[in-house]
Design an enzyme around this catalytic site. Structure first.
Site, PDB file in Angstrom:
ATOM      1  CG  ASP A 208      -2.258   0.710   0.979  1.00  0.00           C
ATOM      2  OD1 ASP A 208      -2.219   1.899   0.597  1.00  0.00           O
ATOM      3  OD2 ASP A 208      -3.325   0.096   1.169  1.00  0.00           O
ATOM      4  N   GLY A 234       4.530   1.236  -1.665  1.00  0.00           N
ATOM      5  CA  GLY A 234       4.681   1.573  -3.076  1.00  0.00           C
ATOM      6  C   GLY A 234       3.394   2.120  -3.651  1.00  0.00           C
ATOM      7  CG  ASP A 235       1.590   4.939  -7.129  1.00  0.00           C
ATOM      8  OD1 ASP A 235       0.828   4.167  -7.751  1.00  0.00           O
ATOM      9  OD2 ASP A 235       1.466   6.171  -7.156  1.00  0.00           O
ATOM     10  CG  PHE A 236      -1.887  -0.024  -6.737  1.00  0.00           C
ATOM     11  CD1 PHE A 236      -2.500   0.952  -7.483  1.00  0.00           C
ATOM     12  CD2 PHE A 236      -2.535  -0.494  -5.589  1.00  0.00           C
ATOM     13  CE1 PHE A 236      -3.740   1.470  -7.113  1.00  0.00           C
ATOM     14  CE2 PHE A 236      -3.777   0.029  -5.209  1.00  0.00           C
ATOM     15  CZ  PHE A 236      -4.373   1.015  -5.976  1.00  0.00           C
ATOM     16  CG  HIS A 254     -14.921  -0.701  -6.223  1.00  0.00           C
ATOM     17  ND1 HIS A 254     -16.068  -0.621  -5.441  1.00  0.00           N
ATOM     18  CD2 HIS A 254     -13.889  -0.392  -5.399  1.00  0.00           C
ATOM     19  CE1 HIS A 254     -15.736  -0.278  -4.220  1.00  0.00           C
ATOM     20  NE2 HIS A 254     -14.429  -0.138  -4.157  1.00  0.00           N
TER      21      HIS A 254
HETATM   22  C1  LIG Z   1     -10.863   0.895  -0.849  1.00  0.00           C
HETATM   23  S1  LIG Z   1      -9.368   0.548  -0.007  1.00  0.00           S
HETATM   24  C2  LIG Z   1      -9.400  -1.207   0.046  1.00  0.00           C
HETATM   25  C3  LIG Z   1      -8.722  -1.795   1.263  1.00  0.00           C
HETATM   26  C4  LIG Z   1      -8.736  -3.317   1.402  1.00  0.00           C
HETATM   27  N1  LIG Z   1      -8.158  -3.986   0.257  1.00  0.00           N
HETATM   28  C5  LIG Z   1     -10.124  -3.835   1.677  1.00  0.00           C
HETATM   29  O1  LIG Z   1     -10.773  -4.431   0.830  1.00  0.00           O
HETATM   30  O2  LIG Z   1     -10.600  -3.621   2.787  1.00  0.00           O
HETATM   31  C6  LIG Z   1      -8.181   0.969  -1.241  1.00  0.00           C
HETATM   32  C7  LIG Z   1      -6.749   0.836  -0.786  1.00  0.00           C
HETATM   33  O3  LIG Z   1      -5.902   1.110  -1.916  1.00  0.00           O
HETATM   34  C8  LIG Z   1      -4.803   1.885  -1.479  1.00  0.00           C
HETATM   35  N2  LIG Z   1      -4.283   2.653  -2.601  1.00  0.00           N
HETATM   36  C9  LIG Z   1      -4.885   3.677  -3.271  1.00  0.00           C
HETATM   37  N3  LIG Z   1      -4.098   4.128  -4.248  1.00  0.00           N
HETATM   38  C10 LIG Z   1      -2.974   3.382  -4.202  1.00  0.00           C
HETATM   39  C11 LIG Z   1      -1.777   3.362  -4.991  1.00  0.00           C
HETATM   40  N4  LIG Z   1      -1.632   4.213  -6.010  1.00  0.00           N
HETATM   41  N5  LIG Z   1      -0.838   2.461  -4.683  1.00  0.00           N
HETATM   42  C12 LIG Z   1      -0.999   1.597  -3.653  1.00  0.00           C
HETATM   43  N6  LIG Z   1      -2.118   1.542  -2.871  1.00  0.00           N
HETATM   44  C13 LIG Z   1      -3.080   2.445  -3.160  1.00  0.00           C
HETATM   45  C14 LIG Z   1      -5.402   2.776  -0.412  1.00  0.00           C
HETATM   46  O4  LIG Z   1      -4.382   3.275   0.435  1.00  0.00           O
HETATM   47  C15 LIG Z   1      -6.370   1.827   0.291  1.00  0.00           C
HETATM   48  O5  LIG Z   1      -5.762   1.155   1.364  1.00  0.00           O
END
Ligand SMILES: C[S@@+](CC[C@H](N)C(=O)[O-])C[C@H]1O[C@@H](n2cnc3c(N)ncnc32)[C@H](O)[C@@H]1O
Length: 345
Positions: A208, A234-236, A254
């Site tokens: 994350d 990281g940034d995915f 989503h």
């Molecule tokens: C809606 S939450 C889902 C959390 C978890 N997977 C769940 O189902 O409960 C989205 C997650 O994606 C992470 N996220 C958003 N943009 C991101 C990025 N560019 N790189 C890595 N993680 C990211 C956010 O920090 C957050 O924890």
């Protein structure tokens, strides 16, 4: 529409119940905000009379009786013959802040953020623009993560949301065939904690944004799993995903438009070994787009919360997975409105 019998009246009851459904919803959200269920769970014998309860919650004399009895009628509170209140079995387990099964984190966020933002649904329907903190530009995560308290509330809410699907995923996926798992966009790590607790041979962790690290590490440590689950920051979109036998993305696809959904799916494909599996779970909409009302409303929630996000059907996602190179794809129900789409490389 099904045929009606000759004696069946056409009434507006269902329409009115749906239209005023927010009354019951907001009553529950305020009860969670006030800590009603936690207060009852902590009281001697789990019961309190109306005056004591109103005193502890700071309720005005005019509101207390109707508020508490409305919650009784809504089946989230019980009242005994002597007039004292106690939690129902469900509210005792899921709405006491101090219990691990607490799902109120999500409801606290719904109360503080989604409830006011949904007031602008009509504007979102007309403009296609988000109606949350991102209304002024940027994306939801930039805005959430600029405020440490909001971030903490958000990642906690995600844990509440992911407990049910994580438990079902732990039972339904053939984990014995795999050794490592990484949850991509893991928030506090509710999913890997559940999976590693249920399957002692699994190791891996969560990926994350860097600000999430302390929340993930605290949650994993609280479950005694720090030796098996690690955090990768990281940034995915710009960094490679961690390599593992299984990659999970829950409530991730989503959030993004189709181009970014496809990018994330192909990055998962690249990070997996042959035979590895990618699990995407969301409130997957039924293929006919008629039944899963929660999934369709979740997609409207993405309209309010994101710039391009939308929920999707199992057929949609299996198609994207096959186009990314996965040799097999299947959709499997998890729990309630949630399903997982599994792609095998
Ligand atoms: C809606 S939450 C889902 C959390 C978890 N997977 C769940 O189902 O409960 C989205 C997650 O994606 C992470 N996220 C958003 N943009 C991101 C990025 N560019 N790189 C890595 N993680 C990211 C956010 O920090 C957050 O924890």
């Amino acid at each position: 529409m099904g045929e009606r019998g000759p004696d069946e009246q056409v009434t507006p009851d269902a329409i009115m119940q749906l239209g005023l459904g927010f009354w019951g919803s907001k009553t529950l959200l305020s009860a969670v905000e006030l800590g009603l269920f936690t207060e009852l769970a902590a009281s001697a014998g789990g019961t309190l009379d109306a005056d004591s309860l109103a005193g502890r919650l700071g309720l005005h004399a005019r509101s207390a009786r109707d508020f508490l009895d409305a919650l009784v009628a809504l089946r989230v509170l019980d009242r005994s013959d002597d007039g004292s209140y106690r939690n129902t079995p469900e509210s005792e387990l899921f709405l006491d802040r101090r219990k691990p099964a607490y799902v109120g984190g999500m409801l606290e966020m719904a109360n503080a953020r989604l409830y006011p933002f949904w007031g602008s649904l009509t504007e979102a329907l007309r403009t296609g623009e988000p109606q949350n903190e991102a209304k002024r530009g940027g994306d939801i995560f930039d805005e959430l993560y600029a405020d440490p308290e909001r971030l903490k509330g958000f990642v906690k809410a995600m844990t509440g949301l992911s407990q049910g699907p994580a438990q079902a995923m732990a039972a339904k996926f053939p984990w014995r065939d795999h050794r490592t798992v990484f949850d991509i966009g893991c928030a506090e790590g509710g999913v890997p904690v559940r999976l590693a607790s249920a399957h002692p041979h699994l190791t891996g962790g969560g990926f994350d944004l860097p600000d999430v690290r302390p929340h993930f590490e605290a949650h994993v440590a609280a479950h005694g799993l720090s030796d098996r689950l690690a955090f990768h920051a990281g940034d995915f979109f710009t960094d490679p995903l961690p390599r593992a036998d299984v990659l999970v993305m829950g409530h991730i696809l989503h959030d993004w438009d189709l181009e970014k959904k496809r990018l994330l799916i192909s990055k998962a494909f690249d990070a997996l070994p042959p035979g590895g599996a990618f699990i995407a779970y969301d409130s997957i909409i039924d293929d006919a787009r008629r039944e899963n009302a929660f999934g369709l409303l979740m997609s409207l929630n993405m309209l309010i919360e994101t710039r391009g996000g939308f929920d999707y059907t199992g057929a949609d996602c299996m198609g994207w997975m096959r186009q990314a190179g996965f040799r097999e794809a299947r959709t499997e129900h998890l729990v309630g409105p949630l399903s997982m789409v599994v792609g095998v490389k």
